[in-house]
Write an enzyme that holds these catalytic residues in place. Structure first.
Site, PDB file in Angstrom:
ATOM      1  N   LYS A  89      -5.215  -7.784  -7.927  1.00 33.79           N
ATOM      2  CA  LYS A  89      -4.736  -6.900  -8.786  1.00 33.79           C
ATOM      3  C   LYS A  89      -5.906  -6.431  -9.895  1.00 33.79           C
ATOM      4  CE  LYS A  89      -0.705  -6.362  -7.132  1.00 33.79           C
ATOM      5  NZ  LYS A  89      -0.461  -4.983  -6.415  1.00 33.79           N
ATOM      6  N   TYR A 142      -4.218 -13.207  -5.394  1.00 35.64           N
ATOM      7  CA  TYR A 142      -3.051 -11.885  -5.897  1.00 35.64           C
ATOM      8  C   TYR A 142      -3.691 -11.559  -7.181  1.00 35.64           C
ATOM      9  CZ  TYR A 142       0.949  -9.328  -7.167  1.00 35.64           C
ATOM     10  OH  TYR A 142       2.131  -8.593  -7.437  1.00 35.64           O
TER      11      TYR A 142
HETATM   12  P1  NAP Z   1       8.316  -6.050  -1.786  1.00 34.28           P
HETATM   13  O1  NAP Z   1       9.665  -5.975  -2.081  1.00 34.28           O
HETATM   14  O2  NAP Z   1       7.850  -7.422  -0.918  1.00 34.28           O
HETATM   15  O3  NAP Z   1       7.834  -4.802  -0.684  1.00 34.28           O
HETATM   16  C1  NAP Z   1       6.406  -4.680  -0.439  1.00 34.28           C
HETATM   17  C2  NAP Z   1       6.188  -3.259   0.283  1.00 34.28           C
HETATM   18  O4  NAP Z   1       5.139  -3.325   0.747  1.00 34.28           O
HETATM   19  C3  NAP Z   1       7.252  -3.207   1.753  1.00 34.28           C
HETATM   20  O5  NAP Z   1       7.759  -2.047   1.397  1.00 34.28           O
HETATM   21  C4  NAP Z   1       6.299  -3.534   2.538  1.00 34.28           C
HETATM   22  O6  NAP Z   1       6.622  -2.608   3.932  1.00 34.28           O
HETATM   23  C5  NAP Z   1       4.985  -2.934   2.269  1.00 34.28           C
HETATM   24  N1  NAP Z   1       3.808  -3.505   2.816  1.00 34.28           N
HETATM   25  C6  NAP Z   1       3.132  -4.487   2.674  1.00 34.28           C
HETATM   26  N2  NAP Z   1       2.123  -4.869   3.535  1.00 34.28           N
HETATM   27  C7  NAP Z   1       1.717  -3.421   4.022  1.00 34.28           C
HETATM   28  C8  NAP Z   1       0.764  -2.769   4.726  1.00 34.28           C
HETATM   29  N3  NAP Z   1      -0.018  -3.735   5.317  1.00 34.28           N
HETATM   30  N4  NAP Z   1       0.802  -1.650   4.985  1.00 34.28           N
HETATM   31  C9  NAP Z   1       1.948  -1.097   4.296  1.00 34.28           C
HETATM   32  N5  NAP Z   1       2.913  -1.354   3.625  1.00 34.28           N
HETATM   33  C10 NAP Z   1       2.806  -2.759   3.443  1.00 34.28           C
HETATM   34  O7  NAP Z   1       7.145  -6.008  -3.075  1.00 34.28           O
HETATM   35  P2  NAP Z   1       7.663  -5.388  -4.604  1.00 34.28           P
HETATM   36  O8  NAP Z   1       8.103  -6.522  -5.315  1.00 34.28           O
HETATM   37  O9  NAP Z   1       8.567  -4.295  -4.429  1.00 34.28           O
HETATM   38  O10 NAP Z   1       6.236  -5.244  -5.020  1.00 34.28           O
HETATM   39  C11 NAP Z   1       5.707  -3.749  -4.836  1.00 34.28           C
HETATM   40  C12 NAP Z   1       4.206  -3.680  -5.507  1.00 34.28           C
HETATM   41  O11 NAP Z   1       4.492  -4.218  -6.832  1.00 34.28           O
HETATM   42  C13 NAP Z   1       3.170  -4.731  -5.102  1.00 34.28           C
HETATM   43  O12 NAP Z   1       1.863  -4.361  -4.879  1.00 34.28           O
HETATM   44  C14 NAP Z   1       3.376  -5.882  -6.095  1.00 34.28           C
HETATM   45  O13 NAP Z   1       2.142  -6.565  -5.978  1.00 34.28           O
HETATM   46  C15 NAP Z   1       3.675  -5.124  -7.348  1.00 34.28           C
HETATM   47  N6  NAP Z   1       4.261  -5.735  -8.521  1.00 34.28           N
HETATM   48  C16 NAP Z   1       5.479  -6.646  -8.214  1.00 34.28           C
HETATM   49  C17 NAP Z   1       5.926  -7.464  -9.202  1.00 34.28           C
HETATM   50  C18 NAP Z   1       7.184  -7.976  -9.019  1.00 34.28           C
HETATM   51  O14 NAP Z   1       7.742  -8.697 -10.025  1.00 34.28           O
HETATM   52  N7  NAP Z   1       8.014  -7.779  -7.930  1.00 34.28           N
HETATM   53  C19 NAP Z   1       5.085  -7.411 -10.319  1.00 34.28           C
HETATM   54  C20 NAP Z   1       4.030  -7.038 -10.377  1.00 34.28           C
HETATM   55  C21 NAP Z   1       3.530  -6.098  -9.252  1.00 34.28           C
HETATM   56  P3  NAP Z   1       6.980  -3.587   5.243  1.00 34.28           P
HETATM   57  O15 NAP Z   1       8.147  -4.433   5.057  1.00 34.28           O
HETATM   58  O16 NAP Z   1       7.111  -2.239   6.115  1.00 34.28           O
HETATM   59  O17 NAP Z   1       5.553  -4.346   5.790  1.00 34.28           O
END
Ligand code: NAP
Length: 246
Positions: free
Chosen positions: A158, A154
């Site tokens: 990133k 990961y």
């Molecule tokens: P999440 O709740 O797990 O949601 C992930 C989203 O990505 C879902 O809508 C999922 O859609 C979609 N997705 C996954 N694989 C995909 C693919 N191959 N093609 C298209 N869509 C896909 O994650 P989140 O926490 O909101 O994170 C969103 C972003 O922020 C990510 O890039 C994550 O790395 C980043 N981020 C998150 C955090 C945190 O603390 N949460 C911190 C830093 C960065 P489906 O369900 O339809 O597959």
């Protein structure tokens, strides 16, 4: 603020992407709500957008697939003629210590988080260049900056997104296309729900503001970078992390 703009948000069926889609739509953009598997939840996001007085549409695409991404872009251009804002938000985790990390775990994370962004930008850049305008916003992570034990795949994806952002910012700047990254810290979503309470407490202790962030905190930064007020900002990594990294 974003009236007449077309925004494409990947991974917008839940979490941070959902909030980004809603926020851009509430501020006037027509939003393409991309999802991979969660069709119903993506439709719910579109419903919420319409209830808030905005407009958008859900479109399925696995961003890690080069030709599927091309089809999505072709479809969007055929139907809406342009894209002004691309938010590469789709992301997954497959955490494990390196000794236990499988090749499949490594590949899945790199393919979705890093190659997914490459795929979308690769297919859309032609249109951005022709338009001589555009905002590309890549959702990276503090993990890509400071590293995190158990997240080698990961963190690498990133950190890779940051390199992609800076190179493309240089490459596309002459045509007025801005490319920036956001590095969120610990944000309350299903991704972080999966962490143990102990892991969450440990991480929270690293946050000067003393709490987890909300998806809206990240969406606010996307809104800023997507708008005209950020026209002179490119190649940057903006932190939304409660002071975790400084
Ligand atoms: P999440 O709740 O797990 O949601 C992930 C989203 O990505 C879902 O809508 C999922 O859609 C979609 N997705 C996954 N694989 C995909 C693919 N191959 N093609 C298209 N869509 C896909 O994650 P989140 O926490 O909101 O994170 C969103 C972003 O922020 C990510 O890039 C994550 O790395 C980043 N981020 C998150 C955090 C945190 O603390 N949460 C911190 C830093 C960065 P489906 O369900 O339809 O597959």
């Amino acid at each position: 603020m974003l009236e007449g703009k077309i925004a494409l948000v990947t991974g917008a069926s839940r979490g941070i992407g959902r909030e980004i889609a809603l926020t851009l739509a509430k501020n006037g953009a027509f939003v393409i709500v991309n999802y991979n598997g969660s069709a119903q939840r993506a439709e719910e996001v579109v419903k919420a957008i319409r209830e808030a007085g905005g407009d958008g549409v859900a479109m399925q695409c696995n961003v890690s697939d080069f030709s599927e991404s091309e089809k999505l872009v072709k479809n969007v251009i055929a139907q809406y003629g342009r894209v002004d804002i691309l938010v590469n938000n789709a992301g997954i985790t497959r955490d494990n210590l390196i000794m236990r990390m499988t090749e499949a775990d490594y590949d899945a994370v790199m393919d979705t988080n890093l190659k997914g962004a490459f795929n979308m930008i690769r297919h859309l850049s032609r249109f951005f260049l022709k338009q001589r305008s555009g905002k590309i916003i890549n959702i990276s992570s503090v993990s890509g900056i400071m590293g995190n034990a158990g997240q080698a795949n990961y963190s690498a994806s990133k950190a890779g997104l940051i390199g992609l952002t800076k190179s493309l910012a240089r490459e596309l700047a002459s045509r007025n296309v801005c490319v920036n990254a956001i590095a969120p810290g610990l944000i309350e979503t299903e991704m972080t729900d999966a962490l143990s309470d102990e892991a969450k407490e440990n991480l929270k202790s690293l946050v000067p503001l003393g709490r987890m962030g909300r998806p809206q905190d990240v969406a606010n930064m996307v809104l800023f970078l997507a708008g005209d007020n950020a026209d002179y900002i490119t190649g940057q990594v903006l932190h939304v992390d409660g002071g975790m990294v400084m």
